[in-house]
Motif scaffolding. Structure first.
Motif, mmCIF file in Angstrom:
data_model
loop_
_atom_site.group_PDB
_atom_site.id
_atom_site.type_symbol
_atom_site.label_atom_id
_atom_site.label_comp_id
_atom_site.label_asym_id
_atom_site.label_seq_id
_atom_site.Cartn_x
_atom_site.Cartn_y
_atom_site.Cartn_z
ATOM 1 N N UNK A 285 3.187 2.090 -5.079
ATOM 2 C CA UNK A 285 3.364 2.463 -6.483
ATOM 3 C C UNK A 285 4.779 2.204 -6.990
ATOM 4 N N UNK A 286 4.880 2.056 -8.292
ATOM 5 C CA UNK A 286 6.189 2.000 -8.918
ATOM 6 C C UNK A 286 6.794 3.382 -9.089
ATOM 7 N N UNK A 287 5.970 4.397 -8.961
ATOM 8 C CA UNK A 287 6.442 5.775 -9.131
ATOM 9 C C UNK A 287 7.470 6.153 -8.063
ATOM 10 N N UNK A 288 8.398 7.036 -8.418
ATOM 11 C CA UNK A 288 9.266 7.618 -7.391
ATOM 12 C C UNK A 288 8.473 8.582 -6.511
ATOM 13 N N UNK A 289 9.055 8.943 -5.397
ATOM 14 C CA UNK A 289 8.391 9.855 -4.465
ATOM 15 C C UNK A 289 8.104 11.210 -5.101
ATOM 16 N N UNK A 290 9.030 11.699 -5.923
ATOM 17 C CA UNK A 290 8.901 13.058 -6.458
ATOM 18 C C UNK A 290 7.640 13.251 -7.303
ATOM 19 N N UNK A 291 7.089 12.177 -7.886
ATOM 20 C CA UNK A 291 5.860 12.337 -8.673
ATOM 21 C C UNK A 291 4.694 11.539 -8.085
ATOM 22 N N UNK A 292 4.751 11.293 -6.791
ATOM 23 C CA UNK A 292 3.596 10.694 -6.123
ATOM 24 C C UNK A 292 3.212 11.457 -4.857
ATOM 25 N N UNK A 293 4.120 12.336 -4.384
ATOM 26 C CA UNK A 293 3.816 13.057 -3.139
ATOM 27 C C UNK A 293 2.613 13.989 -3.283
ATOM 28 N N UNK A 294 2.440 14.596 -4.479
ATOM 29 C CA UNK A 294 1.305 15.499 -4.664
ATOM 30 C C UNK A 294 -0.017 14.726 -4.651
ATOM 31 N N UNK A 295 0.017 13.466 -5.107
ATOM 32 C CA UNK A 295 -1.189 12.631 -5.077
ATOM 33 C C UNK A 295 -1.490 12.228 -3.639
ATOM 34 N N UNK A 296 -0.456 11.837 -2.916
ATOM 35 C CA UNK A 296 -0.577 11.507 -1.490
ATOM 36 C C UNK A 296 -1.210 12.673 -0.728
ATOM 37 N N UNK A 297 -0.707 13.869 -0.971
ATOM 38 C CA UNK A 297 -1.220 15.054 -0.273
ATOM 39 C C UNK A 297 -2.659 15.357 -0.670
ATOM 40 N N UNK A 298 -2.978 15.182 -1.952
ATOM 41 C CA UNK A 298 -4.334 15.498 -2.413
ATOM 42 C C UNK A 298 -5.364 14.540 -1.803
ATOM 43 N N UNK A 299 -4.916 13.329 -1.446
ATOM 44 C CA UNK A 299 -5.811 12.360 -0.805
ATOM 45 C C UNK A 299 -5.884 12.561 0.708
ATOM 46 N N UNK A 300 -5.049 13.460 1.233
ATOM 47 C CA UNK A 300 -5.063 13.743 2.668
ATOM 48 C C UNK A 300 -4.577 12.581 3.513
ATOM 49 N N UNK A 301 -3.683 11.768 2.963
ATOM 50 C CA UNK A 301 -3.202 10.585 3.684
ATOM 51 C C UNK A 301 -2.133 10.955 4.718
ATOM 52 N N UNK A 302 -2.036 10.123 5.747
ATOM 53 C CA UNK A 302 -0.971 10.269 6.750
ATOM 54 C C UNK A 302 -0.266 8.929 6.967
ATOM 55 N N UNK A 303 -0.643 7.936 6.187
ATOM 56 C CA UNK A 303 -0.090 6.590 6.290
ATOM 57 C C UNK A 303 1.254 6.505 5.572
ATOM 58 N N UNK A 304 2.018 5.429 5.798
ATOM 59 C CA UNK A 304 3.240 5.235 5.019
ATOM 60 C C UNK A 304 2.914 5.043 3.535
ATOM 61 N N UNK A 305 3.868 5.402 2.693
ATOM 62 C CA UNK A 305 3.747 5.196 1.256
ATOM 63 C C UNK A 305 4.893 4.307 0.793
ATOM 64 N N UNK A 306 4.583 3.424 -0.154
ATOM 65 C CA UNK A 306 5.592 2.546 -0.750
ATOM 66 C C UNK A 306 5.875 3.037 -2.166
ATOM 67 N N UNK A 307 7.126 3.339 -2.459
ATOM 68 C CA UNK A 307 7.541 3.784 -3.797
ATOM 69 C C UNK A 307 8.499 2.787 -4.427
ATOM 70 N N UNK A 308 8.786 3.008 -5.719
ATOM 71 C CA UNK A 308 9.751 2.173 -6.454
ATOM 72 C C UNK A 308 9.418 0.686 -6.327
ATOM 73 N N UNK A 309 8.115 0.356 -6.430
ATOM 74 C CA UNK A 309 7.684 -1.055 -6.422
ATOM 75 C C UNK A 309 8.139 -1.830 -5.188
ATOM 76 N N UNK A 310 8.202 -1.159 -4.050
ATOM 77 C CA UNK A 310 8.548 -1.845 -2.804
ATOM 78 C C UNK A 310 9.916 -1.532 -2.258
ATOM 79 N N UNK A 311 10.721 -0.771 -3.006
ATOM 80 C CA UNK A 311 12.100 -0.503 -2.568
ATOM 81 C C UNK A 311 12.192 0.599 -1.512
ATOM 82 N N UNK A 312 11.163 1.436 -1.389
ATOM 83 C CA UNK A 312 11.170 2.535 -0.423
ATOM 84 C C UNK A 312 9.862 2.560 0.353
#
Length: 270
Positions: free
Chosen positions: A43-70
């Motif tokens: 996602x292009x979103x920063x971590x602070x407004x995507x972590x709740x979505x990650x948690x709601x999906x029950x994921x344990x995989x890596x997440x990419x934020x800031x369009x690939x920068x993190x």
């Protein structure tokens, strides 16, 4: 079927227009994971407004934020994480010439950092409606190089500001445009876009490029969909994205288009 790496954009793709994940989408992504496929948010979103979505999906995989920068695994110290940053002197330089350039609001972010110079242009849901003293963007508060710089600009000055920034810093930065009605520019490190993160995940998991399935809807998904073995544009995607994708969902993001497409593509039990 080979194990797939399924990379999903958030806004306009996984999320509905209220920025929510439906129960149908949760169920299908959970099924895909249970069948051995890897689902990862890109996602292009920063971590602070995507972590709740990650948690709601029950994921344990890596997440990419800031369009690939993190790249990181939330709630864990992952030794393979990375973060591409921008020299903070560039932020100070832009801040000093903000009025001359026609920038209405300037923000600098990192994984655990948000600084902005004012709240006049803040977008509800993306930025807090008020800033604490330690969230104001200035030389005292910006102690570390940021991962992303966001600028709210006048629509008629967007191209001019982009050209000026690239002329001055083009050897070290990329300038991207947000989708949607607001004129927003986002700056990340040179060469960074979503396909960088997707390639990194594929290498980490040992997934061949042909077994990457990517979903997106906006211009910042272009490289990711082109890089993936199977790039899927949302029905509500931009004409450019629909034109370059391998396929387009029958339904839009309001109608669980991603979930229904993936259910059929992976032959998941309905």
């Amino acid at each position: 079927m080979n194990k797939k790496l399924i990379t999903i954009d958030l806004d306009g793709t996984t999320l509905n227009n209220k920025a929510e994940v439906s129960s149908t989408t949760k169920k299908v992504l959970s099924q895909a994971t249970a069948e051995g496929h890897i689902v990862s948010i890109v996602t292009g979103r920063p971590y602070r407004i995507s972590k709740q979505i990650y948690d709601s999906l029950g994921l344990t995989t890596p997440m990419i934020n800031f369009n690939g920068a993190l790249a990181h695994i939330p709630h864990k110290n992952w030794d393979k994480s990375y973060e591409y940053t921008i020299n903070r002197d560039i932020v100070f330089d832009i801040l000093n010439s903000r009025k001359e350039l026609g920038i209405n609001m300037l923000a600098a972010e990192g994984k655990h950092m948000l600084l902005a110079d004012n709240t006049s242009q803040l977008v509800e849901g993306f930025f807090p409606q008020a800033l604490k003293s330690n969230q104001i963007l200035n030389q005292q508060n910006l102690q570390h190089d940021p991962t992303s710089i966001t600028m709210f600009v006048d629509q008629d000055k967007k191209q001019l500001i982009t050209d000026r920034l690239l002329k001055k810093y083009g050897d070290v930065i990329e300038v991207n445009t947000w989708g949607g009605p607001k004129a927003v520019l986002e700056v990340v490190s040179k060469g960074i876009q979503k396909a960088v993160g997707v390639s990194y995940l594929a290498d980490y998991y040992g997934i061949a490029q042909k077994d990457i399935v990517a979903f997106g809807d906006e211009s910042n998904d272009k490289e990711m969909l082109s890089y993936a073995g199977w790039g899927v544009a949302m029905q509500n995607g931009t004409p450019e994205i629909r034109g370059l994708a391998n396929d387009v969902t029958t339904l839009n993001n309001q109608e669980n288009g991603l979930a229904h497409y993936l259910e059929d593509y992976l032959n998941l039990a309905k």
